[in-house]
Design a protein around this motif. Structure first.
Motif, PDB file in Angstrom:
ATOM      1  N   ASN A 140     100.640  95.577  -1.610  1.00  0.00           N
ATOM      2  CA  ASN A 140      99.199  95.423  -1.359  1.00  0.00           C
ATOM      3  C   ASN A 140      98.370  96.050  -2.487  1.00  0.00           C
ATOM      4  N   LEU A 141      98.743  95.707  -3.701  1.00  0.00           N
ATOM      5  CA  LEU A 141      98.005  96.167  -4.880  1.00  0.00           C
ATOM      6  C   LEU A 141      97.358  94.978  -5.573  1.00  0.00           C
ATOM      7  N   SER A 142      96.137  95.135  -6.047  1.00  0.00           N
ATOM      8  CA  SER A 142      95.457  94.052  -6.767  1.00  0.00           C
ATOM      9  C   SER A 142      95.985  93.997  -8.201  1.00  0.00           C
ATOM     10  N   CYS A 143      96.482  92.832  -8.594  1.00  0.00           N
ATOM     11  CA  CYS A 143      97.089  92.654  -9.923  1.00  0.00           C
ATOM     12  C   CYS A 143      96.242  91.697 -10.757  1.00  0.00           C
ATOM     13  N   ILE A 144      96.213  91.927 -12.069  1.00  0.00           N
ATOM     14  CA  ILE A 144      95.410  91.120 -13.001  1.00  0.00           C
ATOM     15  C   ILE A 144      96.352  90.532 -14.056  1.00  0.00           C
ATOM     16  N   HIS A 145      96.137  89.252 -14.349  1.00  0.00           N
ATOM     17  CA  HIS A 145      96.867  88.590 -15.437  1.00  0.00           C
ATOM     18  C   HIS A 145      95.894  87.675 -16.172  1.00  0.00           C
ATOM     19  N   SER A 146      95.611  87.998 -17.448  1.00  0.00           N
ATOM     20  CA  SER A 146      94.609  87.253 -18.226  1.00  0.00           C
ATOM     21  C   SER A 146      94.969  87.332 -19.705  1.00  0.00           C
ATOM     22  N   PRO A 147      94.266  86.601 -20.595  1.00  0.00           N
ATOM     23  CA  PRO A 147      94.528  86.708 -22.049  1.00  0.00           C
ATOM     24  C   PRO A 147      94.314  88.106 -22.609  1.00  0.00           C
ATOM     25  N   VAL A 148      93.376  88.884 -21.988  1.00  0.00           N
ATOM     26  CA  VAL A 148      93.148  90.264 -22.443  1.00  0.00           C
ATOM     27  C   VAL A 148      94.399  91.106 -22.207  1.00  0.00           C
ATOM     28  N   VAL A 149      95.050  90.882 -21.059  1.00  0.00           N
ATOM     29  CA  VAL A 149      96.280  91.625 -20.729  1.00  0.00           C
ATOM     30  C   VAL A 149      97.380  91.282 -21.723  1.00  0.00           C
ATOM     31  N   ASN A 150      97.484  90.015 -22.097  1.00  0.00           N
ATOM     32  CA  ASN A 150      98.502  89.617 -23.083  1.00  0.00           C
ATOM     33  C   ASN A 150      98.277  90.297 -24.438  1.00  0.00           C
ATOM     34  N   GLU A 151      97.015  90.396 -24.845  1.00  0.00           N
ATOM     35  CA  GLU A 151      96.714  91.089 -26.109  1.00  0.00           C
ATOM     36  C   GLU A 151      97.050  92.583 -26.026  1.00  0.00           C
ATOM     37  N   LEU A 152      96.784  93.191 -24.865  1.00  0.00           N
ATOM     38  CA  LEU A 152      97.128  94.599 -24.671  1.00  0.00           C
ATOM     39  C   LEU A 152      98.643  94.811 -24.738  1.00  0.00           C
ATOM     40  N   MET A 153      99.389  93.915 -24.104  1.00  0.00           N
ATOM     41  CA  MET A 153     100.855  94.018 -24.127  1.00  0.00           C
ATOM     42  C   MET A 153     101.383  93.873 -25.550  1.00  0.00           C
ATOM     43  N   ARG A 154     100.783  92.970 -26.303  1.00  0.00           N
ATOM     44  CA  ARG A 154     101.206  92.769 -27.692  1.00  0.00           C
ATOM     45  C   ARG A 154     100.928  94.019 -28.531  1.00  0.00           C
ATOM     46  N   GLY A 155      99.772  94.659 -28.293  1.00  0.00           N
ATOM     47  CA  GLY A 155      99.426  95.879 -29.023  1.00  0.00           C
ATOM     48  C   GLY A 155     100.339  97.049 -28.667  1.00  0.00           C
TER      49      GLY A 155
END
Length: 540
Positions: free
Chosen positions: A103-118
């Protein structure tokens, strides 16, 4: 905002310090150019390290299947749930599972992909206590373990073995044919009659290997290989053979070729048994429907069993006849009705006019069997046996349709009527025995006279009709002639008025005489002299 990053070394939870910079997605990579800049945006909160490669493999396989590991559950419950912050996840499926279970709110977006890459680029600076050499070793070990796991996951369902086996079987058949043809032609110079007597290739090579030279056939015992009649025929042919003499070295080379043929044929039988076993293990229903050879060729043509399961029934029906299909489409002719499925036993035992129907029905049932074998958990062949029984029953009805009568609609079949023999009793006609005439001569003469009168009347009526028709035709012709003469007279009068004035003297005779005057002027020039000739023509 917390970021869940799963690396080959372990899981890490990183809170975002400055969320305002996340709004500029295109320029976010500049903030991760150095470890110092990266620490200003993202900071390590918790790091759960894997003890060994096996633990890392278990965690990653659970993530691939959409499950949450125990270690990951503990990390998320301790840190993220207490902070009541949203969680940024690289995989949307994993985010959905976390939302359902924790029961946790999760986010998946292009900003998250850029953060993961960094974070991936500056992982050495963000995660302390992990050396680059250890990180590279863990990455390599985990990659190897994952690839082995995927191969071991479905060892029985590896259809690559079937593709290779059927290809090798076809190659062996071609090589065997070439070797046997060469062997028959080579030994045919020495003993040509043997090739006509023994038609089986393997028996031919075994006989040749056992005897060798033609002279040894008289004392050789071939009862194990040949029946008595054939053996006697071979011995008799060897005594009167027309072949040439060959040396021992030539015989040795021929015998060596025969051993090669025998060994290859034995290996081919072993390979065929292996292919049968593999097909019954991987695709039992397809094997029941079309046989192991046709099923293996279909799998090899599609590339794998999963690729074959994605094809429609119409595609499976003409699989293997692509050249004929595109040639027919280009020339606007009839497309082929079957491809590799033509070699199935059900299609082979039907009559030519029903082969198209049976191949279409067989393709439809085979596609169901392929999908059941590819995606089903059960490995039994019950469905294939049931569908094959239905096809055989349908085949019998199609073959019997020619015997039955067709009803008025032309679609439904009427019931066949029982044959009942109807015996007709014929009676003797005694009228044929008497040679005396049934009627008197006088009556016969009277009948002939009446018939003559009737024929004469008919002939007279026909003559009268012909005369009437001829008179009508003559009247029509006369009328046409009169009209044509009147038109000609009118034209002649007009011409005469234009050329001359009215003539003073008119011929008056008791008899009607028609006089026509034609004036013809011939003018031609010969040098300096002009000739003018006038002709008068009278027609009476």
């Amino acid at each position: 905002l917390y970021i869940l990053y799963n690396s080959p070394v372990g899981f890490s939870c990183n809170p975002v310090l400055n969320e305002k910079k996340l709004q500029e997605v295109d320029s976010l990579w500049k903030e991760f150019e150095t470890p110092e800049k990266a620490n200003k945006i993202v900071k390590l909160k918790h790091f759960e390290k894997f003890q060994d490669t096996a633990e890392a493999l278990a965690a990653f396989t659970a993530l691939m299947e959409g499950k949450i590991n125990k270690q990951l559950k503990k990390v998320l419950k301790k840190i993220v749930k207490e902070a009541h912050e949203p969680l940024a996840v690289a995989d949307a499926k994993l985010g959905g599972v976390i939302k359902e279970k924790l029961n946790l709110s999760c986010i998946h977006s292009p900003v998250v992909n850029e953060l993961m890459r960094g974070i991936r680029s500056q992982m050495d600076g963000l995660i302390p206590g992990v050396e680059p050499r250890e990180m590279a070793a863990m990455c390599l070990g985990l990659a190897h373990s994952l690839s082995r796991y995927r191969l071991k996951f479905s060892a029985d369902k590896v259809d690559t073995m079937i593709v290779q086996a059927i290809s090798l079987l076809d190659d062996l058949d071609k090589e065997l044919n070439n070797y046997i043809m060469r062997c028959r032609e080579w030994y045919g110079w020495h003993f040509p009659e043997l090739g006509k007597i023994i038609s089986d290739n393997l028996t031919y090579c075994k006989c040749l290997q056992k005897v060798g030279d033609r002279k040894n056939y008289a004392s050789a015992k071939l009862s194990e290989l040949l029946p008595e009649e054939v053996e006697a025929e071979v011995k008799a042919a060897a005594e009167i053979s027309m072949g040439t003499e060959v040396s021992e070295e030539d015989i040795c080379n021929i015998l060596h070729l025969c051993t090669q043929v025998i060994e290859i044929s034995e290996y081919r039988t072993q390979l065929y048994e292996y292919l049968q076993n593999r097909m019954m293990a991987i695709a039992p229903n397809v094997t029941v429907m079309v046989g192991e050879l046709v099923g293996a060729r279909l799998i090899a043509h599609a590339g794998s069993l999963l690729n074959l399961a994605k094809h429609a029934a119409s595609t499976v029906q003409i699989l293997g006849a692509e050249k004929a299909l595109f040639r027919a489409l280009k020339s606007r002719r009839d497309t082929p009705k079957y491809g590799l499925i033509y070699h199935a036993s059900l299609v082979g035992q039907t009559s030519p006019k029903h082969k198209g129907k049976i191949s279409r029905m067989l393709a439809a049932k085979t596609v169901l069997a392929i999908r059941y074998d590819a995606f089903g958990e059960d490995s039994s062949s019950a469905m294939g046996v049931e569908n094959r029984a239905k096809l055989e029953a349908r085949l019998r009805t199609l073959e019997d349709r020619g015997i039955r009568k067709i009803s008025g609609t032309g679609k439904a079949l009427a019931k066949t009527e029982k044959y009942e023999h109807k015996s007709e009793v014929k009676t003797y006609d005694p009228s044929g025995d008497s040679t005396l005439p049934t009627c008197s001569k006088k009556r016969k003469i009277e009948q002939v006279d009446k018939e003559d009168e009737i024929t004469e009347k008919k002939a007279k009526k026909a003559k009268i009709k012909v005369k009437v028709e001829e008179e009508e035709e003559e009247e029509k012709v006369a009328e046409e002639e009169e009209t044509s003469v009147k038109k000609k007279k009118k034209k002649g009068k007009k011409k005469h008025i234009k050329e001359e004035p009215l003539s003073e003297e008119e011929p008056c005779t008791s008899t009607a005489i028609a006089v026509c005057l034609f004036l013809i002027i011939d003018v031609h020039l010969e040098g300096p002299v002009l000739h003018i000739s006038i002709y008068f023509l009278y027609q009476k």
